[in-house]
Design a protein around this motif. Structure first.
Motif, PDB file in Angstrom:
ATOM      1  N   THR A  38      64.389  11.150  -9.192  1.00  0.00           N
ATOM      2  CA  THR A  38      65.212  11.214  -8.045  1.00  0.00           C
ATOM      3  C   THR A  38      64.309  11.897  -6.759  1.00  0.00           C
ATOM      4  O   THR A  38      63.302  12.672  -6.943  1.00  0.00           O
ATOM      5  CB  THR A  38      66.434  12.052  -8.079  1.00  0.00           C
ATOM      6  OG1 THR A  38      67.312  12.272  -6.987  1.00  0.00           O
ATOM      7  CG2 THR A  38      66.218  13.401  -8.362  1.00  0.00           C
ATOM      8  N   ASN A  39      64.654  11.768  -5.555  1.00  0.00           N
ATOM      9  CA  ASN A  39      64.176  12.342  -4.524  1.00  0.00           C
ATOM     10  C   ASN A  39      64.513  13.684  -3.942  1.00  0.00           C
ATOM     11  O   ASN A  39      64.016  14.356  -3.059  1.00  0.00           O
ATOM     12  CB  ASN A  39      64.192  11.539  -3.123  1.00  0.00           C
ATOM     13  CG  ASN A  39      63.415  10.026  -3.364  1.00  0.00           C
ATOM     14  OD1 ASN A  39      62.230  10.236  -3.977  1.00  0.00           O
ATOM     15  ND2 ASN A  39      63.811   8.946  -2.858  1.00  0.00           N
ATOM     16  N   THR A  40      65.540  14.104  -4.905  1.00  0.00           N
ATOM     17  CA  THR A  40      66.180  15.289  -4.546  1.00  0.00           C
ATOM     18  C   THR A  40      65.556  16.527  -5.313  1.00  0.00           C
ATOM     19  O   THR A  40      65.292  16.298  -6.671  1.00  0.00           O
ATOM     20  CB  THR A  40      67.589  15.346  -4.761  1.00  0.00           C
ATOM     21  OG1 THR A  40      67.836  14.755  -6.046  1.00  0.00           O
ATOM     22  CG2 THR A  40      68.317  14.588  -3.711  1.00  0.00           C
ATOM     23  N   ARG A  44      65.198  17.782  -9.852  1.00  0.00           N
ATOM     24  CA  ARG A  44      63.673  17.574 -10.498  1.00  0.00           C
ATOM     25  C   ARG A  44      63.516  18.972 -11.187  1.00  0.00           C
ATOM     26  O   ARG A  44      63.053  19.121 -12.280  1.00  0.00           O
ATOM     27  CB  ARG A  44      62.738  17.088  -9.813  1.00  0.00           C
ATOM     28  CG  ARG A  44      61.442  16.891 -10.510  1.00  0.00           C
ATOM     29  CD  ARG A  44      60.503  16.195  -9.543  1.00  0.00           C
ATOM     30  NE  ARG A  44      59.305  16.027 -10.323  1.00  0.00           N
ATOM     31  CZ  ARG A  44      58.635  14.976 -11.002  1.00  0.00           C
ATOM     32  NH1 ARG A  44      59.680  14.245 -11.433  1.00  0.00           N
ATOM     33  NH2 ARG A  44      57.699  15.139 -11.848  1.00  0.00           N
ATOM     34  N   ARG A  45      63.381  19.890 -10.443  1.00  0.00           N
ATOM     35  CA  ARG A  45      62.992  21.337 -10.646  1.00  0.00           C
ATOM     36  C   ARG A  45      63.901  21.760 -11.794  1.00  0.00           C
ATOM     37  O   ARG A  45      63.344  22.676 -12.593  1.00  0.00           O
ATOM     38  CB  ARG A  45      63.081  22.334  -9.529  1.00  0.00           C
ATOM     39  CG  ARG A  45      62.314  22.089  -8.450  1.00  0.00           C
ATOM     40  CD  ARG A  45      60.729  21.618  -8.683  1.00  0.00           C
ATOM     41  NE  ARG A  45      59.921  22.892  -9.307  1.00  0.00           N
ATOM     42  CZ  ARG A  45      58.790  22.889  -9.888  1.00  0.00           C
ATOM     43  NH1 ARG A  45      58.238  21.933  -9.953  1.00  0.00           N
ATOM     44  NH2 ARG A  45      58.459  24.081 -10.439  1.00  0.00           N
ATOM     45  N   ILE A  46      65.025  21.452 -11.848  1.00  0.00           N
ATOM     46  CA  ILE A  46      66.031  22.019 -13.116  1.00  0.00           C
ATOM     47  C   ILE A  46      65.309  21.366 -14.312  1.00  0.00           C
ATOM     48  O   ILE A  46      65.244  22.108 -15.481  1.00  0.00           O
ATOM     49  CB  ILE A  46      67.400  21.444 -12.969  1.00  0.00           C
ATOM     50  CG1 ILE A  46      68.070  22.115 -11.793  1.00  0.00           C
ATOM     51  CG2 ILE A  46      68.249  21.649 -14.242  1.00  0.00           C
ATOM     52  CD1 ILE A  46      69.386  21.599 -11.475  1.00  0.00           C
ATOM     53  N   VAL A  47      64.862  20.254 -14.437  1.00  0.00           N
ATOM     54  CA  VAL A  47      64.321  19.768 -15.691  1.00  0.00           C
ATOM     55  C   VAL A  47      62.807  20.159 -16.129  1.00  0.00           C
ATOM     56  O   VAL A  47      62.486  20.456 -17.287  1.00  0.00           O
ATOM     57  CB  VAL A  47      64.272  18.073 -15.557  1.00  0.00           C
ATOM     58  CG1 VAL A  47      63.646  17.398 -16.844  1.00  0.00           C
ATOM     59  CG2 VAL A  47      65.622  17.718 -15.431  1.00  0.00           C
ATOM     60  N   VAL A  48      62.093  20.125 -15.038  1.00  0.00           N
ATOM     61  CA  VAL A  48      60.633  20.414 -15.170  1.00  0.00           C
ATOM     62  C   VAL A  48      60.289  22.005 -15.336  1.00  0.00           C
ATOM     63  O   VAL A  48      59.064  22.369 -15.544  1.00  0.00           O
ATOM     64  CB  VAL A  48      59.558  19.851 -14.341  1.00  0.00           C
ATOM     65  CG1 VAL A  48      59.947  18.381 -14.453  1.00  0.00           C
ATOM     66  CG2 VAL A  48      59.969  20.397 -12.731  1.00  0.00           C
ATOM     67  N   SER A  49      61.023  22.886 -15.011  1.00  0.00           N
ATOM     68  CA  SER A  49      60.696  24.260 -15.022  1.00  0.00           C
ATOM     69  C   SER A  49      60.533  24.944 -16.208  1.00  0.00           C
ATOM     70  O   SER A  49      61.365  24.531 -17.258  1.00  0.00           O
ATOM     71  CB  SER A  49      61.872  24.772 -14.024  1.00  0.00           C
ATOM     72  OG  SER A  49      62.092  24.611 -12.858  1.00  0.00           O
ATOM     73  N   ARG A  50      59.650  25.548 -16.587  1.00  0.00           N
ATOM     74  CA  ARG A  50      59.428  26.319 -17.702  1.00  0.00           C
ATOM     75  C   ARG A  50      60.270  27.713 -17.733  1.00  0.00           C
ATOM     76  O   ARG A  50      60.243  28.491 -16.704  1.00  0.00           O
ATOM     77  CB  ARG A  50      58.093  26.542 -18.056  1.00  0.00           C
ATOM     78  CG  ARG A  50      57.161  25.402 -17.967  1.00  0.00           C
ATOM     79  CD  ARG A  50      57.640  24.486 -19.252  1.00  0.00           C
ATOM     80  NE  ARG A  50      56.962  23.375 -19.583  1.00  0.00           N
ATOM     81  CZ  ARG A  50      55.658  23.189 -19.937  1.00  0.00           C
ATOM     82  NH1 ARG A  50      55.306  24.269 -20.730  1.00  0.00           N
ATOM     83  NH2 ARG A  50      55.139  22.024 -20.209  1.00  0.00           N
ATOM     84  N   GLY A  51      60.898  27.990 -18.748  1.00  0.00           N
ATOM     85  CA  GLY A  51      61.611  29.292 -18.817  1.00  0.00           C
ATOM     86  C   GLY A  51      63.343  29.197 -18.384  1.00  0.00           C
ATOM     87  O   GLY A  51      63.500  28.452 -17.487  1.00  0.00           O
ATOM     88  N   SER A 543      68.605  11.514   1.651  1.00  0.00           N
ATOM     89  CA  SER A 543      68.786  10.316   2.690  1.00  0.00           C
ATOM     90  C   SER A 543      69.872   9.423   2.282  1.00  0.00           C
ATOM     91  O   SER A 543      70.493   9.485   1.129  1.00  0.00           O
ATOM     92  CB  SER A 543      67.755   9.673   3.224  1.00  0.00           C
ATOM     93  OG  SER A 543      67.116   9.151   2.045  1.00  0.00           O
ATOM     94  N   VAL A 544      70.201   8.398   2.840  1.00  0.00           N
ATOM     95  CA  VAL A 544      71.112   7.280   2.683  1.00  0.00           C
ATOM     96  C   VAL A 544      70.730   6.809   1.466  1.00  0.00           C
ATOM     97  O   VAL A 544      71.603   6.609   0.289  1.00  0.00           O
ATOM     98  CB  VAL A 544      71.280   6.343   3.780  1.00  0.00           C
ATOM     99  CG1 VAL A 544      72.142   5.352   3.398  1.00  0.00           C
ATOM    100  CG2 VAL A 544      71.759   7.249   5.096  1.00  0.00           C
ATOM    101  N   VAL A 545      69.483   6.501   1.335  1.00  0.00           N
ATOM    102  CA  VAL A 545      68.851   5.725   0.128  1.00  0.00           C
ATOM    103  C   VAL A 545      69.221   6.845  -1.066  1.00  0.00           C
ATOM    104  O   VAL A 545      69.570   6.476  -2.226  1.00  0.00           O
ATOM    105  CB  VAL A 545      67.533   5.590   0.116  1.00  0.00           C
ATOM    106  CG1 VAL A 545      66.873   4.990  -1.249  1.00  0.00           C
ATOM    107  CG2 VAL A 545      67.126   4.662   1.143  1.00  0.00           C
ATOM    108  N   CYS A 546      69.166   7.971  -0.908  1.00  0.00           N
ATOM    109  CA  CYS A 546      69.580   9.256  -2.072  1.00  0.00           C
ATOM    110  C   CYS A 546      70.919   9.079  -2.540  1.00  0.00           C
ATOM    111  O   CYS A 546      71.284   9.229  -3.576  1.00  0.00           O
ATOM    112  CB  CYS A 546      69.043  10.463  -1.663  1.00  0.00           C
ATOM    113  SG  CYS A 546      69.478  12.014  -2.752  1.00  0.00           S
ATOM    114  N   VAL A 547      71.771   8.931  -1.288  1.00  0.00           N
ATOM    115  CA  VAL A 547      73.128   8.710  -1.667  1.00  0.00           C
ATOM    116  C   VAL A 547      73.245   7.622  -2.424  1.00  0.00           C
ATOM    117  O   VAL A 547      74.415   7.567  -3.519  1.00  0.00           O
ATOM    118  CB  VAL A 547      74.027   8.610  -0.078  1.00  0.00           C
ATOM    119  CG1 VAL A 547      75.487   8.410  -0.554  1.00  0.00           C
ATOM    120  CG2 VAL A 547      73.771  10.030   0.324  1.00  0.00           C
ATOM    121  N   ILE A 548      72.672   6.438  -1.983  1.00  0.00           N
ATOM    122  CA  ILE A 548      73.111   5.212  -2.590  1.00  0.00           C
ATOM    123  C   ILE A 548      72.695   5.396  -4.304  1.00  0.00           C
ATOM    124  O   ILE A 548      73.031   4.683  -5.130  1.00  0.00           O
ATOM    125  CB  ILE A 548      72.334   4.070  -2.264  1.00  0.00           C
ATOM    126  CG1 ILE A 548      73.002   3.932  -0.801  1.00  0.00           C
ATOM    127  CG2 ILE A 548      72.409   2.779  -2.903  1.00  0.00           C
ATOM    128  CD1 ILE A 548      72.145   2.883  -0.145  1.00  0.00           C
TER     129      ILE A 548
END
Length: 653
Positions: A38-40, A44-51, A543-548
């Motif tokens: 996703t663009n938000t 993404r940081r929730i998944v890739v964060s270490r610790g 953005s709108v694309v993110c909402v879609i």
């Protein structure tokens, strides 16, 4: 033909690597795929964060941002249905409003005495009994009309009562006997503190004609109010039985009421007035009613360019029990509006010049969803009984009259008649008084539902009035003015005028500034969408694309995964049931191959060919080997079945 090595590797990757996107077998894998793509940035940081601490921090921040977005968007939606008020002032020639004038005394007392003789007799007897009032030998004429006999019987049923031991012991005016009463007690002057003795309380009792045990005692702190209310109660009974044509003759004519008239500096007369009969105020006259299709206008402000009339009040012919003030009532209204004299009328004093300056204002409110107003009243389930444009007062009065007809079987005298109904009177409807008071009590307490049904009008006109009073005529001009007016009307009046019989009225525009108050939407759809985009970009860089994308993943894809798993379970159950029904042993089915994470891949990297080779092999599967070359392809004769001509000569040599 042998399978190409590339296709084998692709097939192996498809069987081993976890499935992503809409084809993911579980919701957790779908959410993980969404967070990585996703663009938000927060997701993404929730998944890739270490610790754990850093991941928990990003979860809190992301959820806080989502909460702020929802809160701000809700505020934007609520503000979308708000309206801003704009005021426009313009100077122009203004239409003059309709001005309705009524004498406070509805009918000439000299003409009404034969109808009211029995009622007046009972009223004077009450005054003499309660207060020792006596005017000597009664001058009230007796009539042989039918009103006398039936009225006398009715006065015995509903007499005035003097409360001696509040609230249960009363003295009957008609018989003079004391008796106990039962039922509810309604104090009509509850807002007024009774500082006197409880013996001063006067009232009357109303009972249900069908059930004598159902009674209500209505009491008043003031004897004046009690006698007037009791008198009006019987007065409406009597007037409801008199034909309209007769009542119009008993009231004041235009020649009786109007002495002089000027408008916009020019003389006018009774031809500029339209008569209409009001149940409580008798004959009233409307100036500039617009019935002939012409509405007068004025191009200059000031008292000299408005309406100026001198009214003849004739105080000596007033009903002493019905009205206690002297003068006239006027109301300024639009030509399409009904003049509610009894509600918002302005009283004009005698022996005085009353100047009424006006400011004209037109108002326009927005209808739904901005406000709960109605455009024409067509959406209100109440019949308009007044044959005028819709207003809140018309709706309330019509609603009460309809409830009166439905509950009591007849219509209340002070309001127009519905189709097929008739006014209440004690000859045909002996129970209507008790029913009316009970119904009116519910109406005041908003228990009839009229206040909930009726709505304000979206468009209306209003004339703000400023009243000033001066003594008129002056001491210096009183003599000659009264002589001239007496001379003008002497042929009809047959007496000398007194200044207490006259009232001078002036109605005019103070200025020609028309004020237009309108409501406009505070937000448009474009502004609302722009505000939404600003909030999404500020808190979630979305953005709108993110909402879609959110709608697609969280609703469409998630629903498809849930439905697919349910379908697989139902199919498995059906196959098992079908096999059991045929007597066949249940065959072990292939275990559904679930996707799993590759421990050789880190979260930031996507699967590649090298990492795919490090995947653990499935159980009971041979080791992958490079296929041997197909040596038959090296034979030329299998590749070229026909020899070329240029090579044929060389082979012969």
């Amino acid at each position: 033909a042998a399978t190409a090595p590339g296709k084998k590797i692709t097939a192996r990757l498809k069987r081993t690597l976890p499935v992503r996107g809409p084809q993911a077998p579980t919701l957790s894998e779908l959410m993980r795929w969404y967070c990585l793509n996703t663009n938000t940035h927060g997701c993404r940081r929730i998944v890739v964060s270490r610790g754990r601490l850093r991941r928990l921090l990003w979860i809190v921040l992301t959820l806080s941002a989502v909460g702020l977005i929802l809160w701000q968007c809700a505020e934007l939606l609520m503000n979308y249905y708000s309206a801003s008020v704009s005021v426009t002032v313009q100077f122009q020639k203004l239409p003059f409003p309709a001005v309705t004038i009524c004498n406070i005394n509805p009918y000439k007392y000299s003409a009404m005495k034969e109808y009211l003789s029995e009622l007046d007799k009972e009223t004077k007897k009450a005054l003499e009994t309660f207060y020792g009032f006596s005017e000597g030998k009664s001058k009230v004429r007796r009539s042989v009309d039918e009103w006398n006999s039936t009225g006398s019987d009715f006065f015995q049923q509903i007499p005035l009562l003097k409360v001696e031991d509040f609230p249960r012991t009363v003295t009957d005016l008609h018989s003079g006997q004391k008796r106990k009463i039962e039922g509810s007690v309604f104090h009509k002057d509850s807002s007024i503190v009774n500082s006197g003795d409880s013996n001063d309380i006067i009232g009357f009792q109303l009972c249900d004609a069908n059930n004598s045990s159902e009674c209500a005692l209505y009491t008043f702190s003031s004897g004046v109010n009690a006698i007037q209310e009791w008198y009006k109660l019987h007065y409406m009974n009597i007037m409801a039985q008199i034909p309209l044509e007769t009542k119009e003759k008993l009231s004041y004519s235009a020649d009786d009421l109007l002495l002089t008239c000027f408008f916009d500096g020019l003389s006018c007369d009774k031809r500029h007035f339209t008569r209409f009969h009001h149940p409580l105020h008798g004959n009233c006259y409307t100036f500039n009613s617009g019935e002939n299709g012409t509405v007068l206008s004025t191009s200059t402000g000031g008292s000299e360019y408005g309406l100026q009339v001198v009214l003849y009040i004739d105080e000596e012919d007033y009903n002493p029990f019905l009205v206690t003030s002297t003068g006239a009532k006027i109301i300024v209204h639009d030509q399409n509006e009904y003049p509610f004299i009894e509600d918002i009328g302005t009283e004009i004093e005698t022996a005085a010049a009353t100047s009424i300056g006006m400011h004209f204002t037109r108002s326009r409110k927005l209808s739904k969803p901005y406000s709960d107003c109605t455009e024409t009243g067509a959406d209100i389930p109440v019949e308009n009984l007044y044959n005028k444009s819709y207003s809140l007062q018309i709706c309330l009065h019509s609603c009460f009259q309809k409830a009166m007809v439905d509950s009591c079987g007849c219509a209340q005298y002070a309001q127009p008649l519905p189709v097929g109904a008739e006014y209440c009177n004690y000859k045909k409807n002996p129970n209507w008084m008790y029913c009316y008071y009970r119904l009116h009590e519910k109406f005041v307490k908003e228990q009839l539902g009229c206040q909930q049904i009726c709505k304000d009008a979206c468009s209306f006109k209003e004339w703000a009035l400023t009243t000033s009073i001066a003594q008129w005529p002056s001491t210096a001009s009183e003599d000659w003015m009264l002589r001239v007016l007496s001379w003008d009307k002497g042929q009809k009046l047959n007496k000398k005028l007194n200044k207490t019989d006259l009232a001078n009225l002036m109605v005019f525009y103070k200025d020609l500034n028309e004020r237009f108050i309108s409501e406009n939407p505070a937000n448009t759809l474009v502004i609302l969408l722009s505000n939404f985009g600003g909030q999404l970009g500020l808190w979630m860089s979305c953005s709108v694309v993110c909402v879609i994308e959110i709608v697609e993943v969280f609703f469409i894809d998630s629903l498809s995964i849930v439905m697919r798993r349910q379908w697989q379970k139902a199919k498995k159950w059906w196959n098992g049931r079908k096999g059991a029904g045929m007597g066949k042993p249940r065959q072990p089915e292939d275990v559904e191959r679930q996707g799993h994470d590759n421990p050789a891949c880190i979260d930031e990297d996507l699967p590649t060919f090298n990492t795919a080779l490090q995947l653990p092999l499935p159980q009971n599967s041979p080791l992958p080997r490079t296929p041997p070359p197909n040596y038959s392809t090296l034979r030329l004769e299998s590749a070229f079945t026909e020899q070329l001509p240029d090579t044929l000569e060389l082979s012969q040599h």
